[in-house]
Design an enzyme around this catalytic site. Structure first.
Site: not given
Ligand code: G6P
Length: 611
Positions: A2, A27, A73, A99-100, A484, A488, A491, A507, A606
Site C-alpha cells: 500500500c 507498493r 495491496w 498501510n499495514g 533468482e 524472475k 514472477e 533426485h 515491491k
Molecule cells: C517482495 C519483492 C521482491 C523482494 C522481496 C524482499 O517480494 O517483490 O522483489 O525481493 O519482497 O524485499 P526487500 O525489500 O526486503 O528486499
C-alpha cells in the site's frame, strides 16, 4: 504494501496526489482512492490501478489544496470498490488511508457493532476510523486526542493519514512499523510512504519514527509521540533526482533497471575499493572492525530476491573470510527460537529496507545480543535505522516490482563485505586481494558486455515464450543465480519455474524432463564446469531443451546445448554478477512476448510491509 500520499499547501492537491500514487504504485495496485477537501470532504475510490481511478474521476471537478490518496495491496478484504481506501467514519466526517495491518481489528469491530456502528467494508482500516469516531462521541475529546487514544488501543502496524470535514486545514499522520516520510516545503507539506512523490516539490524531509503522530497544517507541523511528548524532528536532505524515477526512454522500468547495472554496480563500489593497494573500505561498518575479528558465525536474514543474494554471500564469505555462514528466510527465522549469541553477526538484506519479516528477524536477533548489519537500497528506510551498522547498495530507486539492479548491487556489497572481513581477519593474502579487487573493478565493463547479448536472448525468448514450465540449474554460487533466474521468470511471465542445484536434478526434477521442457544451465568455466557438463548431457539424453549460459569462447557446451548465451570470462567469485544478466533479460523478453505487465506483475508488491 500500500502506498499513501497526502498534500496540504497552496497548490491544487489532486494532480500532486495522483502523480504521487503513480510513483507509489509499485507498493500495490489492487485499488486506488483519494480524498479532497473543497468546500466539503469528497472521497473517490475504485478497484484497479491508479489509471482506473483517474478515468473514474476525469469528468469531476476536483479542487482543493488539501487531500490524500492511497494505492492498495489487499490484505483484509478482497480488492473491490468498497474495500478501497479512503474509509470513512459513520457520520462521513472523518476519513482515513492506511498501510499495514490492525491485528486486533476483529475484537474492536465486534465491540463497535454492538454499539451500533455499521461497517461498509471488510477492512481492518475502517474499524480504526470508527474507533476514532467512537472515542470522540463517548469522551468529547478533540480529534488529535481521539486519534492518539485510538492508536493506543490498536495492535499491529500502520502508517495512516486522517482528514476531517470539521478541520479542513489539518492532516493527521502516524506510523508504527510502516514507513512514512514528510516533505517540508514553504507553506506546504507532503506526506508519503517514500520520498518519490515528494522529491519534485522539496528535498527536505522528515522520516517519521514509530509511535509518532504528526499534526500537519499549511504553516506548521507538530510531531508528538503516542505518549503525548512533543518531538523535535530532524530534517534530512534527499539525495534523489527526478530522472531516477522516470523510464528514460525504455519501454519498462525493469528494462531500464537491467541496463542500469553497469552504473549501479560501479556506484556501489565507488570509494570502497582500492585495487592497487588491495584495500576495501566500508565506512558504514568500520566501527565494528574489532568485532568482525572475533565473530563466530554470520547469519544472513532476508526475503525473496534479497535471500538469493544472501545465498551468494554465503559462498563468498565462507570462501574468502572463512567464517561459517547460515542464510535464513526472515519469515522462518523469526518464529523458530533460533540459537543466537553475542558472537554472532546478523546481516539483514533488504532492497526496500521495510520488509516486515526482515524487520522482525532483526528485532529478535537484537534482543538476543547479536550485532546487526543491514544491506539496504532505500536510504533512510526502517531497516537501516534499526541496525547497528550497515552498507547501502546505492543502486538508486528500483521501481520495477521484479528486483534486478538491487540484486546485483546486494551481491556486490556482499562481495565487498567478504573481502573486508577476510582482510580484517587476515584470511586472505594481500596479493590475492589485489588480484580479486582488480577483477571486481572490471565487472561494470563486463556487465556492459553481457548486456550486448540482448537481441540474441530475445530470439531465444521467442522460442520458449509458450512454455508452461522451466528449470534453472547451477552449482556452487551459480545455484542461487539459478534460483533468482527462476524467480524472475515466474514472477513476471507466470510460467512455472524452479531453480535447483544441478546435481540435485537427479533426485526429482529429472522426472519432469521431456521434449517440451526448457532447462537453463549456468555452465560457466569455473570449478564445477565439468560436473555441469555431465548434468547437461543427462538432460539432453531425456530430450530436454538446453539453454546454457557459458563463458565466452566455450566450445564444449556449445556442441551439446540447443542455445548458448555467452558472458565474459571473469574471476569465479564474480560469475553471479554476470550470469544473472542474461537470466533477467530472458525473463523480461518472455514476459513482454506473453503480454504480461512486466513492471507490475499480478498479486505482487515491491515492498512487503505485512508478514
Ligand atoms: C517482495 C519483492 C521482491 C523482494 C522481496 C524482499 O517480494 O517483490 O522483489 O525481493 O519482497 O524485499 P526487500 O525489500 O526486503 O528486499
Amino acid at each position: 504494501m500500500c502506498g499513501i500520499v497526502g498534500y496540504i499547501g497552496y497548490r491544487d492537491a489532486y494532480p500532486i496526489i495522483i502523480k504521487g500514487l503513480h510513483r507509489l504504485e509499485y507498493r500495490g495496485y489492487d485499488s486506488a482512492g483519494i480524498a479532497l477537501f473543497d468546500k466539503q470532504l469528497k472521497v473517490f475510490k475504485k478497484a484497479g490501478k491508479v489509471s482506473d481511478l483517474e478515468n473514474f474521476v476525469k469528468d469531476i471537478d476536483l479542487g482543493g489544496s488539501i487531500g490524500m490518496g492511497h494505492t492498495r495491496w489487499a490484505t483484509h478484504g478482497a480488492p473491490s470498490d468498497r474495500n478501497s481506501h479512503p474509509h470513512s467514519s459513520g457520520d462521513r466526517k472523518l476519513t482515513i488511508i492506511h498501510n499495514g495491518i490492525i491485528e486486533n481489528y476483529g475484537i474492536i469491530k465486534e465491540t463497535l457493532i454492538n454499539k451500533g456502528h455499521i461497517f461498509k467494508s471488510d477492512t481492518d482500516t475502517e474499524v480504526l476510523i470508527h474507533l476514532v469516531e467512537d472515542i470522540q462521541d463517548e469522551t468529547g475529546l478533540d480529534l488529535r486526542e481521539a486519534v492518539r487514544a485510538a492508536l493506543n488501543k490498536v495492535i499491529g502496524a500502520y502508517a495512516i493519514v486522517i482528514m476531517s470535514a470539521d478541520e479542513p486545514d489539518l492532516l493527521i499522520a502516524a506510523r508504527k512499523g510502516s514507513p512514512m516520510v514528510i516533505g517540508v516545503g514553504k507553506g506546504e507539506y507532503l506526506i508519503a510512504s517514500d520520498a518519490t512523490p515528494i522529491v519534485e516539490y522539496t528535498k527536505n524531509v522528515i522520516y517519521l519514527n514509530d509511535n509518532e503522530i504528526a499534526f500537519v497544517r499549511r504553516e506548521d507541523l507538530l510531531i508528538k509521540n503516542i505518549d503525548n511528548t512533543v518531538q523535535t524532528p530532524y530534517i534530512h536532505e534527499l539525495d534523489l533526482q527526478l530522472e531516477m524515477l522516470e523510464k528514460g526512454g525504455y519501454e519498462h522500468f525493469m528494462l531500464k533497471e537491467i541496463y542500469e547495472q553497469p552504473r549501479s554496480i560501479r556506484d556501489c563500489m565507488r570509494g570502497r575499493i582500492y585495487p592497487q593497494e588491495g584495500k576495501v573500505q566500508l565506512g558504514g561498518i568500520k566501527e565494528y572492525t574489532e568485532k568482525l575479528k572475533n565473530i563466530d558465525r554470520i547469519i544472513i536474514v532476508a526475503c525473496g530476491t534479497s535471500w538469493h543474494a544472501g545465498l551468494v554471500g554465503e559462498y563468498l564469505i565462507e570462501e574468502y573470510a572463512r567464517v561459517p555462514v547460515e542464510v535464513e528466510y526472515a519469515s522462518e527465522f523469526r518464529y523458530r527460537n533460533p540459537i543466537i549469541t553475542e558472537k554472532d553477526l546478523v546481516i539483514a538484506i533488504s532492497q526496500s529496507g521495510e520488509t516486515a519479516d526482515t524487520m522482525a528477524a532483526i528485532e529478535l536477533a537484537k534482543e538476543k545480543g547479536a550485532t546487526i548489519f543491514g544491506i539496504c537500497n532505500v536510504v533512510g528506510a526502517s531497516i537501516p535505522r534499526t541496525t547497528h551498522a550497515g552498507v547501502y547498495t546505492h543502486a538508486g530507486p528500483e521501481i520495477g516490482v521484479a528486483s534486478t539492479k538491487a540484486f546485483t548491487a546486494q551481491v556486490t556489497v556482499l562481495t565487498l563485505m567478504a573481502f573486508y572481513i577476510a582482510q580484517q581477519r587476515g584470511a586472505i593474502t594481500q596479493s590475492k586481494l589485489v588480484e580479486h579487487l582488480t577483477g571486481l573493478n572490471e565487472i561494470p565493463e563486463l556487465v556492459e558486455r553481457a548486456l550486448k547479448s540482448d537481441d540474441h536472448i530475445k530470439k531465444i525468448a521467442a522460442k520458449f515464450k509458450d512454455s508452461s514450465n522451466c528449470l534453472f540449474l547451477g552449482r556452487g554460487s551459480s545455484f542461487p543465480v539459478a534460483l533468482e533466474g527462476a524467480l524472475k521468470l515466474k514472477e513476471i511471465s507466470y510460467i512455472h519455474a524452479e531453480g535447483y542445484p544441478a546435481a540435485e536434478m537427479k533426485h526429482g526434477p529429472i522426472a519432469l524432463i521431456d521434449d517440451s521442457m526448457p532447462v537453463v544451465f549456468i555452465a560457466t568455466k569455473d570449478s564445477s564446469y565439468e560436473k555441469v557438463v555431465s548434468n547437461i548431457q543427462e538432460v539432453k539424453a531425456r530430450k530436454g531443451h538446453v539453454i546454457a549460459i557459458v563463458t565466452e569462447g566455450d566450445t564444449e557446451v556449445k556442441g551439446m546445448a540447443d542455445y548458448v548465451i555467452e558472458i565474459p570470462q571473469s574471476d569465479e567469485a564474480f560469475v553471479p554478477l554476470l550470469a544473472t544478466i542474461p537470466l533477467q533479460l530472458l525473463a523480461y523478453h518472455i514476459a513482454v512476448m506473453r503480454g504480461c505487465n512486466v513492471d507490475q506483475p499480478r498479486n505482487l508488491a515491491k515492498s512487503v510491509t505485512v508478514e
